[in-house]
Write a protein that holds these residues in place. Structure first.
Motif, PDB file in Angstrom:
ATOM      1  N   TYR A  36      54.783  15.020  77.837  1.00 37.83           N
ATOM      2  CA  TYR A  36      54.436  16.229  77.558  1.00 37.83           C
ATOM      3  C   TYR A  36      54.187  17.244  78.623  1.00 37.83           C
ATOM      4  O   TYR A  36      53.660  16.567  79.683  1.00 37.83           O
ATOM      5  N   ARG A  37      54.225  18.542  78.489  1.00 32.73           N
ATOM      6  CA  ARG A  37      53.700  19.349  79.397  1.00 32.73           C
ATOM      7  C   ARG A  37      52.979  20.584  78.947  1.00 32.73           C
ATOM      8  O   ARG A  37      53.590  20.919  77.613  1.00 32.73           O
ATOM      9  N   GLN A  38      52.268  21.178  79.646  1.00 35.30           N
ATOM     10  CA  GLN A  38      51.698  22.470  79.283  1.00 35.30           C
ATOM     11  C   GLN A  38      51.513  23.400  80.151  1.00 35.30           C
ATOM     12  O   GLN A  38      50.852  23.128  81.265  1.00 35.30           O
ATOM     13  N   ALA A  39      52.042  24.460  80.230  1.00 34.42           N
ATOM     14  CA  ALA A  39      52.003  25.644  81.085  1.00 34.42           C
ATOM     15  C   ALA A  39      50.727  26.482  80.616  1.00 34.42           C
ATOM     16  O   ALA A  39      50.443  26.498  79.536  1.00 34.42           O
ATOM     17  N   LEU A  46      56.424  18.706  73.864  1.00 35.39           N
ATOM     18  CA  LEU A  46      57.484  17.503  74.360  1.00 35.39           C
ATOM     19  C   LEU A  46      58.495  17.615  75.360  1.00 35.39           C
ATOM     20  O   LEU A  46      59.467  18.639  75.207  1.00 35.39           O
ATOM     21  N   VAL A  47      58.222  16.931  76.288  1.00 43.20           N
ATOM     22  CA  VAL A  47      59.409  16.967  77.380  1.00 43.20           C
ATOM     23  C   VAL A  47      60.488  15.934  77.399  1.00 43.20           C
ATOM     24  O   VAL A  47      61.716  16.046  77.029  1.00 43.20           O
ATOM     25  N   ALA A  48      60.048  14.485  76.959  1.00 47.39           N
ATOM     26  CA  ALA A  48      60.989  13.571  76.832  1.00 47.39           C
ATOM     27  C   ALA A  48      60.071  12.223  76.252  1.00 47.39           C
ATOM     28  O   ALA A  48      58.849  12.178  76.486  1.00 47.39           O
ATOM     29  N   ARG A  49      60.868  11.587  75.471  1.00 51.83           N
ATOM     30  CA  ARG A  49      60.219  10.460  74.842  1.00 51.83           C
ATOM     31  C   ARG A  49      61.109   9.350  74.664  1.00 51.83           C
ATOM     32  O   ARG A  49      62.532   9.571  74.229  1.00 51.83           O
ATOM     33  N   MET A  50      60.785   8.197  74.701  1.00 49.63           N
ATOM     34  CA  MET A  50      61.609   6.952  74.534  1.00 49.63           C
ATOM     35  C   MET A  50      60.802   5.848  73.616  1.00 49.63           C
ATOM     36  O   MET A  50      59.505   5.614  73.808  1.00 49.63           O
ATOM     37  N   VAL A  91      51.138  21.348  83.649  1.00 53.02           N
ATOM     38  CA  VAL A  91      50.640  20.358  83.850  1.00 53.02           C
ATOM     39  C   VAL A  91      51.510  18.970  83.158  1.00 53.02           C
ATOM     40  O   VAL A  91      51.545  19.684  81.856  1.00 53.02           O
ATOM     41  N   TYR A  92      51.694  17.989  83.486  1.00 56.28           N
ATOM     42  CA  TYR A  92      52.703  16.866  82.727  1.00 56.28           C
ATOM     43  C   TYR A  92      51.567  15.988  82.103  1.00 56.28           C
ATOM     44  O   TYR A  92      50.797  15.392  83.322  1.00 56.28           O
ATOM     45  N   TYR A  93      51.610  15.322  81.041  1.00 56.85           N
ATOM     46  CA  TYR A  93      50.938  14.645  80.367  1.00 56.85           C
ATOM     47  C   TYR A  93      51.770  13.289  79.904  1.00 56.85           C
ATOM     48  O   TYR A  93      52.821  13.658  79.397  1.00 56.85           O
ATOM     49  N   CYS A  94      51.345  11.931  80.320  1.00 60.07           N
ATOM     50  CA  CYS A  94      51.903  10.931  79.565  1.00 60.07           C
ATOM     51  C   CYS A  94      51.316  10.508  78.280  1.00 60.07           C
ATOM     52  O   CYS A  94      50.170  10.767  78.105  1.00 60.07           O
ATOM     53  N   ASN A  95      52.095  10.000  77.323  1.00 59.66           N
ATOM     54  CA  ASN A  95      51.322   9.517  75.953  1.00 59.66           C
ATOM     55  C   ASN A  95      52.015   8.302  75.721  1.00 59.66           C
ATOM     56  O   ASN A  95      53.319   7.892  75.973  1.00 59.66           O
TER      57      ASN A  95
END
Length: 124
Positions: A36-39, A46-50, A91-95
């Motif tokens: 995910y990202r937050q500007a 959400l940016v991408a998910r698998m 800022v990119y966050y992993c989940n």
């Protein structure tokens, strides 16, 4: 469960970066991992998910430029970002979502954990 994100940085427009997220801790399984990202001034998106089955979702704005991959042996997920644009700055966050094994009388339960953010800045 802890998620450790890395790989952010400063890159020129059109450049590439790879983000990594490693999962650690005592968990039973992972059902999905995502980025995910937050500007500034914007909501987290959400940016991408698998998923564990390999299904992938991408935001329309990054499709065909970003790719999410995983390395099951390393308990890691990666975000390969190509053709970066200034609007990708965030800022990119992993989940990570999964299941914690129960112990003794304590039943297992789901987890939904976040890594610390990593800054990606794309200059024009």
């Amino acid at each position: 469960v802890q998620l450790q994100a890395s790989g952010g940085g400063l890159v020129q427009s059109g450049g590439s970066l790879r983000l990594a997220c490693v999962v650690s801790g005592d968990y039973h399984s992972i059902s999905s991992m995502g980025w995910y990202r937050q500007a500034p001034g914007k909501q987290r998106e959400l940016v991408a998910r698998m998923t564990s089955s390999g299904d992938q979702d991408y935001a329309a704005s990054v499709k065909d430029r970003f790719t999410i991959t995983r390395d099951s042996a390393k308990n890691a997920a990666y975000l390969h970002m190509n053709s970066l644009k200034p609007e990708d700055t965030a800022v990119y966050y992993c989940n990570g979502v999964g299941y914690l094994q129960g112990r003794g009388w304590s039943p297992g339960r789901n987890f939904n954990s976040w890594g610390q953010g990593t800054q990606v800045t794309v200059s024009s």
